[in-house]
Design a protein around this motif. Sequence first.
Motif, mmCIF file in Angstrom:
data_model
loop_
_atom_site.group_PDB
_atom_site.id
_atom_site.type_symbol
_atom_site.label_atom_id
_atom_site.label_comp_id
_atom_site.label_asym_id
_atom_site.label_seq_id
_atom_site.Cartn_x
_atom_site.Cartn_y
_atom_site.Cartn_z
ATOM 1 N N HIS A 45 8.485 -26.332 10.668
ATOM 2 C CA HIS A 45 8.429 -25.535 9.448
ATOM 3 C C HIS A 45 9.457 -24.397 9.422
ATOM 4 O O HIS A 45 9.428 -23.560 8.532
ATOM 5 C CB HIS A 45 7.023 -24.960 9.253
ATOM 6 C CG HIS A 45 5.989 -26.021 9.081
ATOM 7 N ND1 HIS A 45 4.960 -26.181 9.975
ATOM 8 C CD2 HIS A 45 5.829 -26.977 8.132
ATOM 9 C CE1 HIS A 45 4.210 -27.195 9.586
ATOM 10 N NE2 HIS A 45 4.719 -27.696 8.476
ATOM 11 N N GLN A 46 10.356 -24.400 10.395
ATOM 12 C CA GLN A 46 11.359 -23.342 10.483
ATOM 13 C C GLN A 46 12.279 -23.379 9.261
ATOM 14 O O GLN A 46 12.822 -24.414 8.898
ATOM 15 C CB GLN A 46 12.175 -23.525 11.753
ATOM 16 C CG GLN A 46 13.034 -22.357 12.101
ATOM 17 C CD GLN A 46 13.629 -22.515 13.492
ATOM 18 O OE1 GLN A 46 13.667 -23.605 14.050
ATOM 19 N NE2 GLN A 46 14.099 -21.425 14.051
ATOM 20 N N GLY A 47 12.416 -22.256 8.599
ATOM 21 C CA GLY A 47 13.284 -22.153 7.430
ATOM 22 C C GLY A 47 12.663 -22.664 6.142
ATOM 23 O O GLY A 47 13.276 -22.607 5.085
ATOM 24 N N LEU A 48 11.446 -23.155 6.218
ATOM 25 C CA LEU A 48 10.770 -23.688 5.029
ATOM 26 C C LEU A 48 10.210 -22.544 4.200
ATOM 27 O O LEU A 48 9.565 -21.640 4.726
ATOM 28 C CB LEU A 48 9.641 -24.628 5.452
ATOM 29 C CG LEU A 48 8.871 -25.326 4.342
ATOM 30 C CD1 LEU A 48 9.787 -26.311 3.623
ATOM 31 C CD2 LEU A 48 7.685 -26.073 4.922
ATOM 32 N N ARG A 49 10.442 -22.591 2.920
ATOM 33 C CA ARG A 49 9.892 -21.577 2.013
ATOM 34 C C ARG A 49 8.813 -22.259 1.176
ATOM 35 O O ARG A 49 9.075 -23.223 0.487
ATOM 36 C CB ARG A 49 10.978 -21.024 1.118
ATOM 37 C CG ARG A 49 12.075 -20.341 1.924
ATOM 38 C CD ARG A 49 13.129 -19.799 1.043
ATOM 39 N NE ARG A 49 12.683 -18.481 0.608
ATOM 40 C CZ ARG A 49 13.419 -17.664 -0.125
ATOM 41 N NH1 ARG A 49 14.602 -18.045 -0.530
ATOM 42 N NH2 ARG A 49 12.959 -16.487 -0.464
ATOM 43 N N GLY A 50 7.611 -21.758 1.262
ATOM 44 C CA GLY A 50 6.508 -22.363 0.523
ATOM 45 C C GLY A 50 5.774 -23.390 1.368
ATOM 46 O O GLY A 50 5.894 -23.432 2.580
ATOM 47 N N ASP A 51 5.015 -24.229 0.688
ATOM 48 C CA ASP A 51 4.200 -25.222 1.377
ATOM 49 C C ASP A 51 5.034 -26.409 1.847
ATOM 50 O O ASP A 51 5.967 -26.833 1.183
ATOM 51 C CB ASP A 51 3.101 -25.747 0.445
ATOM 52 C CG ASP A 51 2.075 -24.691 0.106
ATOM 53 O OD1 ASP A 51 1.832 -23.811 0.951
ATOM 54 O OD2 ASP A 51 1.509 -24.735 -1.003
#
Length: 56
Positions: A32-38
């Motif tokens: 989930h690194q760098g993920l914005r939101g779900d």
Amino acid sequence: MGLFGNSPRTAGSTPKGECPQCWRHAHDRTVHQGLRGDCPQCVDHMVNGCPGFDRR
């Protein structure tokens, strides 16, 4: 040693009875690194369950 004893934290060592994708997404911070939101894959598993995997 993890919170609940010796707990493997890699997708390659998914415990019996656990979905490999869910396990990896829960224990591998790089997923989930760098993920914005779900996370779309996590949302899909929460809504539709784990495809091809029966926990019963």
